[in-house]
Scaffold this motif. Structure first.
Motif, PDB file in Angstrom:
ATOM      1  N   THR A   1      38.427  59.230  85.514  1.00 19.87           N
ATOM      2  CA  THR A   1      38.463  60.019  84.279  1.00 19.87           C
ATOM      3  C   THR A   1      37.316  61.011  84.244  1.00 19.87           C
ATOM      4  O   THR A   1      37.460  62.161  84.635  1.00 19.87           O
ATOM      5  N   ASP A   2      36.161  60.561  83.787  1.00 20.66           N
ATOM      6  CA  ASP A   2      34.992  61.425  83.647  1.00 20.66           C
ATOM      7  C   ASP A   2      33.812  60.714  84.275  1.00 20.66           C
ATOM      8  O   ASP A   2      33.310  59.721  83.748  1.00 20.66           O
ATOM      9  N   ALA A   3      33.330  61.205  85.421  1.00 17.48           N
ATOM     10  CA  ALA A   3      32.294  60.499  86.173  1.00 17.48           C
ATOM     11  C   ALA A   3      31.019  60.311  85.365  1.00 17.48           C
ATOM     12  O   ALA A   3      30.261  59.377  85.613  1.00 17.48           O
ATOM     13  N   ASP A   4      30.751  61.172  84.390  1.00 18.35           N
ATOM     14  CA  ASP A   4      29.515  61.077  83.632  1.00 18.35           C
ATOM     15  C   ASP A   4      29.510  59.885  82.684  1.00 18.35           C
ATOM     16  O   ASP A   4      28.503  59.581  82.067  1.00 18.35           O
ATOM     17  N   THR A   5      30.670  59.180  82.532  1.00 20.92           N
ATOM     18  CA  THR A   5      30.712  57.971  81.725  1.00 20.92           C
ATOM     19  C   THR A   5      30.343  56.747  82.552  1.00 20.92           C
ATOM     20  O   THR A   5      30.285  55.646  82.024  1.00 20.92           O
ATOM     21  N   SER A   6      30.118  56.926  83.852  1.00 18.02           N
ATOM     22  CA  SER A   6      29.590  55.840  84.666  1.00 18.02           C
ATOM     23  C   SER A   6      28.239  55.428  84.091  1.00 18.02           C
ATOM     24  O   SER A   6      27.415  56.296  83.777  1.00 18.02           O
ATOM     25  N   PRO A   7      27.978  54.134  83.899  1.00 19.12           N
ATOM     26  CA  PRO A   7      26.756  53.707  83.191  1.00 19.12           C
ATOM     27  C   PRO A   7      25.471  54.308  83.743  1.00 19.12           C
ATOM     28  O   PRO A   7      24.622  54.773  82.973  1.00 19.12           O
TER      29      PRO A   7
ATOM     30  N   ASP B   1      26.838  64.839  87.691  1.00 22.71           N
ATOM     31  CA  ASP B   1      28.069  64.812  88.469  1.00 22.71           C
ATOM     32  C   ASP B   1      28.597  66.235  88.583  1.00 22.71           C
ATOM     33  O   ASP B   1      27.987  67.182  88.093  1.00 22.71           O
ATOM     34  N   THR B   2      29.723  66.386  89.246  1.00 22.80           N
ATOM     35  CA  THR B   2      30.419  67.674  89.282  1.00 22.80           C
ATOM     36  C   THR B   2      31.659  67.556  88.403  1.00 22.80           C
ATOM     37  O   THR B   2      32.584  66.818  88.733  1.00 22.80           O
ATOM     38  N   PRO B   3      31.701  68.227  87.269  1.00 20.78           N
ATOM     39  CA  PRO B   3      32.831  68.087  86.351  1.00 20.78           C
ATOM     40  C   PRO B   3      34.149  68.545  86.962  1.00 20.78           C
ATOM     41  O   PRO B   3      34.187  69.481  87.772  1.00 20.78           O
TER      42      PRO B   3
END
Length: 503
Positions: A29-35, A229-231
């Motif tokens: 989904t969205d890598a920036d939601t990785s903890p 990350d790279t969006p």
């Protein structure tokens, strides 16, 4: 001691399993939601400006990797503590793991465009880590008997550790593979420009070894932004909204934008974090729509003094309206060096405003332009004390020879690049050796007022230590200042100087 180390390792292994699973889910989904990335992004936002500048100077383009590594290291230390607590009482260790996940979840939900769905990776991390710790603890301690735990099955411990380790590995590697697949370029056909750029002249690349190429390849173009990350933003559901102090709110689709008349321009971009002689500058050919054409669709009101641009994730940048609309080639860009924008450089759409540092002009992954006032709204960088008006400063950089190089006596070529956007370009570059007289260097071809120029100077080197300096003069006659200034708050200044040794 050995037992404590084993339990600390259990806490680390359980945490890695939870993070691996969360990373794989976030990659879908969205890598920036990785903890870990969520905490890292929060750290970036909370870090004082002097510390950020120190990190960029010290670590360069690896600053984000160092940040993520530091966050991960801190998490794993606390995970080890959770394992030690679980040795005494399982609930204590599990509780600490849940606290760590709660911190990450808080970092996720406080993002500007966060939703409840963004918490899924954190929830997966919590469940995965706690279950892994429970499994390891039970295999190690065995079932309680008469208040005293019996020794765990060695085989059971090894199986549990092996399975949990495999989950961590597969989750982490799988997440990376998924991310790479999602980062593949989207199939986009760009229109021909209605107003094309003239062919770029051949540079000095082959004549002066070590000089910066006249055009920067997309893969080599510097990247400085707040993203870890790279969006991945697609064109199908992308829109650009123009609102605020306008006659009417307008929303454009990607196809709407491509249907507008395109211009093509050679423009050099510079990051405000670039130190004197630093690497954060690059020249490329940009394709896009004039910013003024986009604003005219909405009709700008008479109160606004800034354009507040917003990316897909809520990051904001403020651009002085007067400078963005003063006749310079400010663009809403879709192409870079003849290709669609790379994802790391803002695909599908970004802003490019020549002559202004990127932190007030170069919004990537653009989705909104709000006409407003500086009094009414602050952008990300203005909230942190950076300048609101930051024209790029005239600068010359020495590419060759390198600092502290050991040279042979005789003919030595000194070369580099210089830029003076929106000041008539570069009219002159001068070189000085050991504090002597300034001498004109030979300029490379002219790519336009908003593009850098290469230069070189032939020096007859003699034995000993020598200090080499360079300065530029703009087309409108303004010389580069020798006054030293740090990047904060409106860009570095001073002359690029270096020492060399001649045998």
């Amino acid at each position: 001691m050995r037992t404590r180390l084993i339990w600390a390792a259990y806490g680390v292994l359980a945490t890695l399993a939870g993070l691996g699973l969360a990373h794989a889910v976030a990659a879908l989904t969205d890598a920036d939601t990785s903890p870990v990335l969520a905490v890292g992004s929060a750290v970036i936002d909370l870090t004082p400006t002097p510390m950020k500048e120190w990190a960029i100077r010290t670590f360069g383009s690896a600053d984000k990797l160092v940040l993520v590594g530091s966050v991960l290291a801190g998490v794993l230390v606390l995970a080890g503590v959770a394992g030690l607590l679980a040795r005494r009482r399982l609930q204590y260790g599990a509780g600490l793991l849940l606290v760590l996940v709660a911190i990450a979840a808080t970092a996720v939900v406080t993002r500007p465009e966060a939703s409840v769905a963004n918490l899924v990776p954190s929830a997966v991390a919590a469940v995965g880590a706690v279950l892994a710790l429970v499994w390891l603890a039970r295999e190690q301690a065995g079932a309680p008997r008469n208040g005293a735990p019996k020794d765990g099955s060695r085989r059971g411990v090894l199986i549990a550790a092996g399975v949990i380790g495999a989950v961590a590995l597969v989750g982490g590697v799988g997440g990376q593979l998924i991310s790479k697949l999602r980062l593949r370029p989207e199939d986009v056909t760009l229109p021909d420009p209605a107003d094309p750029a003239t062919p770029l002249p051949r540079g000095l690349d082959q004549q002066v070894p070590g000089i910066t190429p006249f055009r920067t390849d997309n893969d080599d173009f510097y990247r400085v932004d707040t993203r870890l990350d790279t969006p991945v933003v697609g064109t199908d559901d992308w829109t650009l909204t123009i609102d605020g102090d306008v006659q009417r709110t307008v929303t454009l689709s990607f196809d709407d934008l491509l249907a507008m008349p395109m211009i093509e321009r050679d423009i050099t971009l510079t990051c405000v974090s670039n130190s004197v002689g630093g690497p954060y500058v690059g020249g490329a050919r940009w394709l896009g729509v004039r910013l003024t054409d986009v604003l005219e669709r909405a009709g700008v009101g008479d109160r606004a003094d800034q354009i507040l641009s917003t990316d897909f994730d809520g990051m904001t940048i403020s651009t002085p309206l007067a400078l963005a609309t003063d006749g310079r080639d400010a663009m809403i860009c879709v192409g870079m060096n003849g290709e669609p924008l790379p994802r790391e450089h803002g695909f599908p759409v970004r802003m490019v405003v020549p002559g202004l540092y990127g932190f007030i002009s170069a919004t990537k992954w653009l989705t909104r332009l709000t006409l407003t006032t500086y009094q009414a709204q602050d952008a990300y960088w203005t909230e942190r004390g950076w300048a609101t008006d930051a024209p790029i400063k005239i600068s010359a950089r020495i590419d060759t020879p390198r600092a502290l190089a050991e040279l042979e006596p005789g003919d030595v070529v000194i070369g580099g690049i210089a830029w003076a956007q929106e000041r008539g370009g570069i009219a002159k570059v001068q070189v000085r050796v050991d504090g002597g007289a300034w001498t004109d260097a030979t300029l490379g071809p002219d790519g336009g007022d908003d593009y850098w120029r290469q230069w070189f100077y032939r020096w007859t080197a003699t034995s000993g230590s020598h200090r080499i300096s360079a300065r530029a003069v703009s087309g409108d006659g303004e010389p580069q200042t020798a006054a030293r200034a740090e990047p904060f708050p409106d860009g570095a200044s001073g002359l690029h100087e270096l020492l060399v040794e001649v045998a």
